[in-house]
Design a protein around this motif. Structure first.
Motif, short mmCIF file in Angstrom:
data_model
loop_
_atom_site.label_atom_id
_atom_site.label_comp_id
_atom_site.label_asym_id
_atom_site.label_seq_id
_atom_site.Cartn_x
_atom_site.Cartn_y
_atom_site.Cartn_z
N MET A 34 0.70 -1.20 0.04
CA MET A 34 0.11 0.00 0.18
C MET A 34 0.91 1.43 -0.07
SD MET A 34 -2.81 1.35 2.88
CE MET A 34 -3.34 2.84 2.55
N HIS A 35 1.92 1.08 0.77
CA HIS A 35 2.93 2.15 0.92
C HIS A 35 3.37 2.92 -0.71
CE1 HIS A 35 2.80 2.58 5.17
NE2 HIS A 35 2.86 1.30 5.05
N ASP A 36 3.28 2.04 -1.50
CA ASP A 36 3.87 2.59 -2.87
C ASP A 36 2.60 3.06 -3.69
OD1 ASP A 36 2.64 -0.02 -3.30
OD2 ASP A 36 4.45 -0.70 -4.46
N GLN A 37 1.43 2.94 -3.22
CA GLN A 37 0.31 3.40 -4.08
C GLN A 37 0.33 5.11 -3.94
OE1 GLN A 37 -2.96 1.25 -2.23
NE2 GLN A 37 -2.55 -0.47 -3.55
N PRO A 38 -0.65 5.73 -4.64
CA PRO A 38 -0.76 7.08 -4.71
C PRO A 38 -1.16 7.41 -3.49
CG PRO A 38 -1.53 6.27 -6.95
CD PRO A 38 -1.35 5.09 -5.94
N TRP A 39 -0.68 8.78 -2.86
CA TRP A 39 -1.15 9.23 -1.65
C TRP A 39 -2.47 9.39 -1.40
CZ3 TRP A 39 -4.03 13.55 -0.54
CH2 TRP A 39 -4.18 14.46 -1.90
N ASN A 40 -3.31 9.77 -2.47
CA ASN A 40 -4.70 10.06 -2.30
C ASN A 40 -5.52 8.63 -2.25
OD1 ASN A 40 -4.80 9.30 -4.99
ND2 ASN A 40 -5.40 11.19 -5.76
N THR A 41 -4.85 7.24 -2.12
CA THR A 41 -5.55 6.21 -1.97
C THR A 41 -5.64 5.87 -0.39
OG1 THR A 41 -3.60 4.77 -2.52
CG2 THR A 41 -5.02 5.47 -4.35
N ALA A 42 -4.72 6.18 0.20
CA ALA A 42 -4.81 6.19 1.55
C ALA A 42 -6.10 6.48 2.35
CB ALA A 42 -3.65 6.88 2.29
N PRO A 43 -6.43 5.67 3.48
CA PRO A 43 -7.75 6.13 4.32
C PRO A 43 -7.38 7.46 4.98
CG PRO A 43 -6.44 4.54 5.24
CD PRO A 43 -5.63 4.79 4.13
N LEU A 44 -7.47 8.60 4.29
CA LEU A 44 -7.27 9.95 4.85
C LEU A 44 -8.45 10.61 5.42
CD1 LEU A 44 -5.16 11.52 1.90
CD2 LEU A 44 -4.15 10.33 4.17
N VAL A 45 -8.29 11.00 6.63
CA VAL A 45 -9.63 11.76 7.51
C VAL A 45 -9.15 13.23 7.74
CG1 VAL A 45 -11.43 11.71 9.04
CG2 VAL A 45 -10.54 9.71 7.78
N ALA A 46 -9.62 14.18 7.21
CA ALA A 46 -9.22 15.58 7.85
C ALA A 46 -10.02 15.74 9.14
CB ALA A 46 -9.94 16.88 6.78
N PHE A 47 -9.41 16.14 10.25
CA PHE A 47 -9.91 16.23 11.51
C PHE A 47 -9.63 17.72 11.97
CE2 PHE A 47 -9.19 15.67 16.17
CZ PHE A 47 -10.75 15.47 16.46
N ASP A 48 -10.42 18.15 13.07
CA ASP A 48 -10.10 19.45 13.88
C ASP A 48 -10.92 19.16 14.95
OD1 ASP A 48 -8.78 22.31 13.67
OD2 ASP A 48 -10.93 22.59 14.48
N LEU A 49 -10.24 19.72 16.17
CA LEU A 49 -11.19 20.05 17.50
C LEU A 49 -11.10 21.39 17.95
CD1 LEU A 49 -9.55 19.68 19.99
CD2 LEU A 49 -9.73 17.33 19.57
N GLU A 50 -12.16 21.89 18.60
CA GLU A 50 -11.68 23.04 19.33
C GLU A 50 -11.78 22.81 20.57
OE1 GLU A 50 -11.27 25.72 17.60
OE2 GLU A 50 -11.35 24.77 15.71
N GLY A 51 -10.98 23.07 21.57
CA GLY A 51 -10.88 22.83 22.97
C GLY A 51 -10.86 24.23 23.76
N SER A 52 -11.20 24.15 25.33
CA SER A 52 -11.02 25.36 26.03
C SER A 52 -9.99 26.12 26.29
CB SER A 52 -11.77 24.78 27.38
OG SER A 52 -10.55 23.92 28.27
N GLY A 53 -8.85 25.57 25.58
CA GLY A 53 -7.68 26.37 25.66
C GLY A 53 -6.57 25.50 26.58
N SER A 54 -5.24 25.83 26.15
CA SER A 54 -4.16 25.17 26.94
C SER A 54 -3.98 26.06 28.42
CB SER A 54 -2.85 25.34 25.87
OG SER A 54 -2.69 26.60 25.93
#
Length: 209
Positions: free
Chosen positions: A1-21
């Motif tokens: 799998m690692h030699d396949q095109p990058w966009n074939t990976a199981p990619l998931v864009a993620f973001d969270l908002e927190g109360s602050g560091s």
């Protein structure tokens, strides 16, 4: 799998908002956004986002995300109610985020049963392309690549909210890869090499605005 095109990976864009560091070990997750990438682009039909009830009142800060008020958060589900949904969407995937260590540090602390396969950081990739000493926020990069309006159209939201930022990171990833020499031939292994972050490297990094 690692030699396949990058966009074939199981990619998931993620973001969270927190109360602050500034809350240190008591920092709470206030909102999450999860967007699968199909052929390298956000798939809005399969996107998921939710506010999170922190179970306490949150002090407003100058950098607090717009709209995440105590009244609104009080009506949201608690984190343990949505954690199974997050685990089902994130386990075994490659999480894509901007300054992804910040979100992964808090997510792994609050949801220890979530186990992605890898982390990809669009900030790391942007520094590679635009200069290692230059710190660039997500909003600045999206404006530079004229992607801000597209993110707003796709999400119906605004910056510094979880879904908007997740979609922005997803779109930005493809644009940055296009800037790489031979980016059209980038493999999954190549993506990990140029933008990957070890899962154990969840350092305390201040968010960029």
């Amino acid at each position: 799998m690692h030699d396949q095109p990058w966009n074939t990976a199981p990619l998931v864009a993620f973001d969270l908002e927190g109360s602050g560091s500034q809350d240190h070990e008591h920092e709470a997750i206030l909102e999450v956004g999860v967007v699968p990438l199909v052929d390298g682009r956000p798939n809005m039909q399969s996107a998921y986002d939710s506010m999170v009830n922190p179970g306490r009142r949150i002090h407003r800060r100058p950098w607090s995300s717009p709209g995440l008020t105590n009244d609104v958060l009080g009506l949201a589900p608690p984190l343990d109610a949505i954690e199974p949904e997050l685990a089902g969407r994130l386990n075994g995937t490659t999480i894509v985020g901007h300054n992804v260590n910040v979100d992964w540090r808090l997510l792994s602390l609050r949801c220890p049963d979530i186990h992605p396969a890898f982390l990809v950081d669009t900030l790391k990739l942007a520094r590679l392309i635009h200069g290692g000493a230059q710190r660039r926020s997500l909003t600045a990069l999206l404006a530079y690549y004229e992607l801000s309006d597209e993110v707003t159209k796709l999400t119906g939201g605004q910056s510094h909210r979880a879904l908007w930022d997740a979609v922005g990171a997803g779109l930005l990833l493809g644009m940055l890869i296009h800037e790489l020499p031979h980016g059209d031939a980038l493999t999954v292994a190549g993506l990990h090499n140029v933008a990957g972050v070890p899962l154990g490297d969840a350092e305390q990094t201040l968010p960029l605005f």
